[in-house]
Scaffold this active site. Structure first.
Site, PDB file in Angstrom:
ATOM      1  N   ASP A  11       0.865  -1.179   0.000  1.00 39.62           N
ATOM      2  CA  ASP A  11       0.000   0.000   0.000  1.00 39.62           C
ATOM      3  C   ASP A  11       0.902   1.229   0.000  1.00 39.62           C
ATOM      4  O   ASP A  11       1.722   1.402   0.910  1.00 39.62           O
ATOM      5  CB  ASP A  11      -0.891   0.024   1.243  1.00 39.62           C
ATOM      6  CG  ASP A  11      -1.971  -1.051   1.205  1.00 39.62           C
ATOM      7  OD1 ASP A  11      -2.456  -1.360   0.103  1.00 39.62           O
ATOM      8  OD2 ASP A  11      -2.320  -1.576   2.269  1.00 39.62           O
ATOM      9  N   ASP A 130     -13.810  -3.395  -1.754  1.00 36.37           N
ATOM     10  CA  ASP A 130     -13.703  -3.187  -0.311  1.00 36.37           C
ATOM     11  C   ASP A 130     -15.126  -3.202   0.236  1.00 36.37           C
ATOM     12  O   ASP A 130     -15.959  -2.384  -0.174  1.00 36.37           O
ATOM     13  CB  ASP A 130     -13.061  -1.830  -0.006  1.00 36.37           C
ATOM     14  CG  ASP A 130     -11.648  -1.716  -0.580  1.00 36.37           C
ATOM     15  OD1 ASP A 130     -10.962  -2.748  -0.673  1.00 36.37           O
ATOM     16  OD2 ASP A 130     -11.244  -0.586  -0.933  1.00 36.37           O
TER      17      ASP A 130
END
Length: 251
Positions: A11, A130
């Protein structure tokens, strides 16, 4: 038997690898280029590189960083963050990405999935979802988990498959960063309802969690970040443990 894949996730925020809990409280986890090289050497099957602030900040994924990472790895490499057009994908693939991951832009413009899979082939297109369990229902969230929608995880996943996505990267926001295990019930449902590979993300804390997500969650791949970045689990050890537990992996 198809082998199960282990995928470290990088990330990226402001050019550095970061990791948080439930999508917040980010802390620095190192240089992404160095980490990518280490993972490629240590037995990772693939890498995922997500520029987590690209969509939120309305800017493009850092193509130059993608190029630097791609020069260091010899395993498949997926890039996501702020991708919203054929042109975006073209730039990333030319800079060394093997696949791209789209998330918020696909929800806002579902036809983008059709367009990208037609142009580049479904094998290049991952749709990241998500989702958070809210009052018993899995709801899709956008912009790094900050914007809730009324979109049902399972309905959206089916549509994504029909539109030509090659695989789905499902992150449980409830489990993310908690190290309490993957969302295996939701994963098993996704795997039973779809024909494309499902990557499990969110919740890895120990080696047993990986075994569980492959056996109970029926996941095709498992993605994790902090347990790898902070050396809590070594990929080689993990794969040996998985094999002992009857999970087919590439050593």
């Amino acid at each position: 038997m198809l082998t199960k894949r282990i995928i470290p996730c990088l990330d990226i925020k402001n050019g550095r690898t970061v990791k948080g809990v439930n999508f917040v409280d980010l802390r620095d986890a190192g240089d992404p280029v160095e980490l990518a090289a280490i993972y490629a050497e240590s037995g990772a099957d693939e890498l995922v590189f997500l520029d987590i602030s690209a969509t939120e900040e309305r800017r493009k994924t850092l193509a130059n960083l993608v190029l630097r990472v791609a020069e260091k790895v010899n395993i498949p490499f997926t890039v996501g963050g702020g991708i919203s057009s054929v042109e975006d994908v073209d730039v990333l693939l030319k800079n060394g990405a093997d696949k791209v991951s789209v998330n918020s832009s696909a929800v806002k413009n579902p036809g983008l999935i059709n367009e990208l899979s037609r142009k580049f082939g479904s094998q290049c297109i991952t749709v990241a979802i998500d989702a958070k369990q809210v009052h018993g229902k899995w709801l899709v969230h956008l912009v790094g988990g900050k914007v809730p929608t009324e979109l049902d995880l399972f309905e959206w996943a089916k549509e994504v498959e029909e539109r030509g996505a090659g695989e789905i990267l499902f992150t449980s926001m409830n489990n993310d960063g908690t190290k309490g295990g993957f969302a295996n019930i939701a994963l098993a449902k996704l795997s039973s309802e779809l024909n494309i590979p499902i990557i499990a993300s969110g919740g890895a804390g120990n080696m047993q969690h990986f075994t569980d997500t492959f056996k109970e969650g029926k996941a095709d791949a498992a993605l994790a970040a902090s347990v790898f970045h902070f050396k809590e689990i070594e990929i080689k050890d993990l794969k040996e443990e998985l094999r002992k537990n009857g999970v087919a992996v590439r050593l």
